[in-house]
Design a protein around this motif. Sequence first.
Motif, short mmCIF file in Angstrom:
data_model
loop_
_atom_site.label_atom_id
_atom_site.label_comp_id
_atom_site.label_asym_id
_atom_site.label_seq_id
_atom_site.Cartn_x
_atom_site.Cartn_y
_atom_site.Cartn_z
N ASP A 9 0.87 -1.18 0.00
CA ASP A 9 0.00 0.00 0.00
C ASP A 9 0.90 1.22 0.00
O ASP A 9 1.92 1.23 0.69
N ASP A 53 -3.28 -2.81 -2.15
CA ASP A 53 -4.15 -1.66 -2.34
C ASP A 53 -4.50 -1.61 -3.83
O ASP A 53 -3.67 -1.94 -4.68
N PHE A 54 -5.71 -1.20 -4.15
CA PHE A 54 -6.12 -1.16 -5.54
C PHE A 54 -5.48 0.01 -6.29
O PHE A 54 -5.05 -0.13 -7.42
N LEU A 55 -5.45 1.17 -5.64
CA LEU A 55 -4.88 2.35 -6.30
C LEU A 55 -3.47 2.60 -5.79
O LEU A 55 -3.27 3.03 -4.67
N ASN A 60 -2.24 -0.22 -10.98
CA ASN A 60 -3.28 -0.55 -10.02
C ASN A 60 -3.03 -1.94 -9.44
O ASN A 60 -2.41 -2.80 -10.08
N GLU A 63 -3.90 -5.13 -11.35
CA GLU A 63 -2.92 -5.61 -12.32
C GLU A 63 -1.87 -6.48 -11.62
O GLU A 63 -1.47 -7.52 -12.11
N SER A 83 -9.53 -1.51 -1.05
CA SER A 83 -9.83 -0.28 -1.78
C SER A 83 -10.97 0.48 -1.13
O SER A 83 -11.88 -0.10 -0.57
N VAL A 88 -15.12 0.43 -8.41
CA VAL A 88 -14.05 0.24 -9.39
C VAL A 88 -13.88 -1.25 -9.64
O VAL A 88 -13.79 -1.71 -10.77
#
Length: 127
Positions: A9, A53-55, A60, A63, A83, A88
């Motif tokens: 993260d 973490d997604f972002l 991202n 991926e 997230s 999303v």
Amino acid sequence: MLHKILILDDNQDILTVLEEALTGEGYEVVTLNYCEDIIKSVQQHQPDLVMLDFLLAGINGGELCHQVKTNPLTSGIPVVILSAYPRVLESLGDYGSDAFVQKPFDLDKLFSTVKHCLDEKEHLQLH
């Protein structure tokens, strides 16, 4: 057996909270706030579970999850995506993740998700 969790993260506060909470539950925790090569990091740390973490800056977490889940060397490791933006994930698919935890997270839900993923992994290894 002490389970190891690798957490990626880019928010240091979240890493600190997760590390303290999961260590308190008896897990060994490795935190990263940046990762150039997720497969290399997973092979280096040998976690039983990965939290992403997604972002993240530059890529991202979905991926990265896809990379872990499609690599034969790491595909058996459960991946939990974190997230603050659950929509999303709904719109883009789950990237093969084993679970999703919404931020801000409820620690009891987080602990039960981690335990469920680890139990599931052990069950699959036995069969």
